[in-house]
Design an enzyme around this catalytic site. Structure first.
Site: not given
Ligand code: S3P
Length: 422
Positions: A149, A308, A339
Site C-alpha cells: 500500500s 484502481d 469493488r
Molecule cells: C493511493 C494508493 C492506493 C490507491 C488509491 C490512492 C495513493 O491505495 O488505491 O486510490 O494515493 O497512495 P492503497 O495504498 O491503499 O493501495
C-alpha cells in the site's frame, strides 16, 4: 486531464510542512483533495485558491496547530492515512473521521507502524475515527509492509520526517512512489531502491526541515484510463491525452491495453516535480485483436499497479474473446466500496457471465452488453467504469448516485460528452 489526485494530496501536505509559500498549479479538482485542503486549514495552514491552483503557506514540520474540531476526510482514504502520518509528529491531539464508507475502512495497517514510532492512536476497533496523540520526537523504524500500500508507506515516510534518525519502509511489491518523488522535489533526501522482491525500500532521515517550492501537477492517468478504455473499444475513435502523468507505478494499465492488442501508444516528454509527464494516443478498433479461448489473467504482483483500474479492466474483459480473470485482489473489497461485489453485480445486470471469487472475479468472453440500471454504491471508480460499459452497451444505462464521480473527477461526464459523438 485535471491534476493527479495522488500527487495533489502529497503536494498539499508536504507544502504544509515546508517553510514558506508553495504555489501548486493544476491542483486536483477532486472532492478528495478538497478534503485534504480543508483538514490542513483546520490545522492552521493558510490555503488560497487562485485560477491556476492553490497557494499553501507552510507551517514547518513542527508548526501545525491543534484543530478545534475533528478533521473530516470525507471519502478519502489517502487524506486519512497520509494525514495520520503527518499528525503523529505534531505535539497535540487530533481526530480524523470521514463518511460512512471511509469509517468502515481498515486503519490497523497504519496504526501499527505509527504506534511503533511512539504515537498513541485510538480507533474504533481498527477503523475510523482515529484519535491521534502525536509527539514532536518519534522513534525511527525499519518496517516491512504486510499489505502492499502506497498510502501506508507514505504515512510512515511522512512520520519519519519527525523521527530522530532513519525511517525505512521495505515493500515486497513496489507501490506508487509519489511521496518519495515529492519529498525529493522539496529538497528532502530520500533513499529509494526498486530492486528484486524483498529489497524494494524507501527511507528518510529525520528530523527534517525544508523550504517551500512551486509544484505543477501532471494530469491524472487514472482519470484518463476511462477515456482510454472507451476510445480503444469504440471503433473509429481517435483520442490524444496530453500533459498526463506517466509515473512507472501508474502506467501498468497502458501496458495491459497494449498487450490486449488494442491500439495505444504513449511517450514521456518531460518531468514535472520529478514526475514523468507525456502524451497518450489511442485509436478505436472493433474490439481487442487478442483472440484466445482462455481468459486474460491478472494476478500476483501485477495487481498493485492496476489496483484502481481493475473494475474498468473487468468491463474491458467483457469485450475480449476469452474474457478476463482477476485474482489476488482481496484489497479491492476494502476500497471506497467492495469493488469486487459492485463490479460483479453491475456486469451481471448488463448481461455478462461473471463468476465471483473471494479475491477477484472472472468475466466470460465477448458479450454484447445490455444497458441496465447500475448501483454505483457511491464509488467514483464504479460509476466511471460503468459509464464506459454504458457506451459499449445496447440501450440506456442508468447509473445511480453518478454524482459520486466528483470524489476524483467532477468534470467526468461533461468531458465525456465533449468527446463522444452522438
Ligand atoms: C493511493 C494508493 C492506493 C490507491 C488509491 C490512492 C495513493 O491505495 O488505491 O486510490 O494515493 O497512495 P492503497 O495504498 O491503499 O493501495
Amino acid at each position: 486531464m485535471p491534476g493527479d489526485k495522488s500527487i495533489s494530496h502529497r503536494a498539499a501536505m508536504i507544502a504544509a510542512l515546508a517553510n514558506g509559500t508553495s504555489g501548486i498549479s493544476n491542483f486536483s479538482t477532486s472532492q478528495d483533495c478538497a478534503a485534504t485542503l480543508c483538514c490542513l486549514e483546520q490545522l492552521g495552514v493558510s490555503v488560497v485558491h487562485n485560477s491556476d491552483g492553490v497557494m499553501v503557506q507552510g507551517a514547518g514540520t513542527r508548526g501545525l496547530s491543534a484543530p478545534k474540531e475533528p478533521l473530516d476526510c470525507g471519502n478519502s482514504g489517502t487524506t486519512m492515512r497520509l494525514l495520520a502520518g503527518v499528525l503523529v509528529g505534531q505535539d497535540f491531539e487530533a481526530t480524523l473521521t470521514g463518511d460512512e464508507s471511509l469509517r468502515s475502512r481498515p486503519m490497523q495497517r497504519i496504526i501499527e507502524p505509527l504506534e511503533m514510532m511512539g504515537a498513541q492512536i485510538l480507533s474504533n476497533d481498527g477503523r475510523p475515527p482515529l484519535t491521534i496523540r502525536g509527539r514532536n520526537s518519534l522513534r525511527p523504524i525499519d518496517y516491512e509492509l504486510p499489505v502492499a500500500s502506497a498510502q501506508v508507506k507514505s504515512a510512515i515516510l511522512l512520520a519519519g520526517l519527525s523521527a530522530g534518525g532513519q525511517t525505512k519502509v521495505v515493500e515486497q511489491t513496489p507501490t506508487r512512489d509519489h511521496t518519495e518523488r515529492m519529498l525529493r522535489w522539496f529538497g528532502v533526501a530520500v533513499e529509494q531502491e526498486d530492486a528484486p522482491r524483498d529489497h524494494n525500500f524507501a527511507s528518510v532521515n529525520g528530523p527534517a526541515t525544508f523550504d517551500a517550492r512551486d509544484v505543477e501537477v501532471p494530469g491524472d492517468i487514472s482519470s484518463a484510463a476511462y477515456f482510454i478504455a472507451a476510445a480503444a473499444l469504440l471503433e473509429g475513435s481517435l483520442l490524444e491525452i496530453v500533459n498526463v502523468g506517466l509515473n512507472p507505478g501508474r502506467i501498468a494499465f497502458l501496458s495491459v491495453v497494449e498487450s490486449l492488442g488494442l491500439t495505444i501508444n504513449w511517450e514521456g516528454q518531460r518531468e514535472e516535480c520529478n514526475e514523468p509527464v507525456g502524451v497518450v494516443r489511442v485509436e478505436g478498433s472493433h474490439a481487442a485483436k487478442e483472440s484466445a479461448d482462455t481468459p486474460w489473467t491478472i494476478d500476483g504482483d501485477r495487481i498493485v499497479g492496476l489496483i484502481d483500474e481493475l473494475p474498468l479492466l473487468a468491463v474491458i474483459g467483457s469485450q475480449l474473446d476469452g474474457g478476463i480473470e482477476i485474482r489476488d485482489a482481496r484489497e479491492l473489497r476494502v476500497k471506497e466500496s467492495d469493488r469486487v461485489a459492485a463490479t460483479v453485480a453491475g456486469l451481471r445486470a448488463m448481461g455478462a457471465d461473471v463468476e465471483e471469487f473471494d479475491d477477484g472475479l472472472r468475466v466470460g468472453g465477448r458479450t454484447r452488453l445490455r444497458g441496465a440500471r447500475i448501483d454505483s454504491r457511491g464509488d467514483h471508480r464504479i460509476a466511471m467504469s460503468f459509464a464506459v460499459a454504458g457506451l459499449l452497451a445496447e440501450g440506456v444505462t442508468q447509473i445511480e448516485d453518478a454524482e459520486c464521480v466528483s470524489v476524483s473527477f467532477p468534470e467526468f461526464f461533461e468531458l465525456l460528452e465533449s468527446v463522444v459523438e452522438k
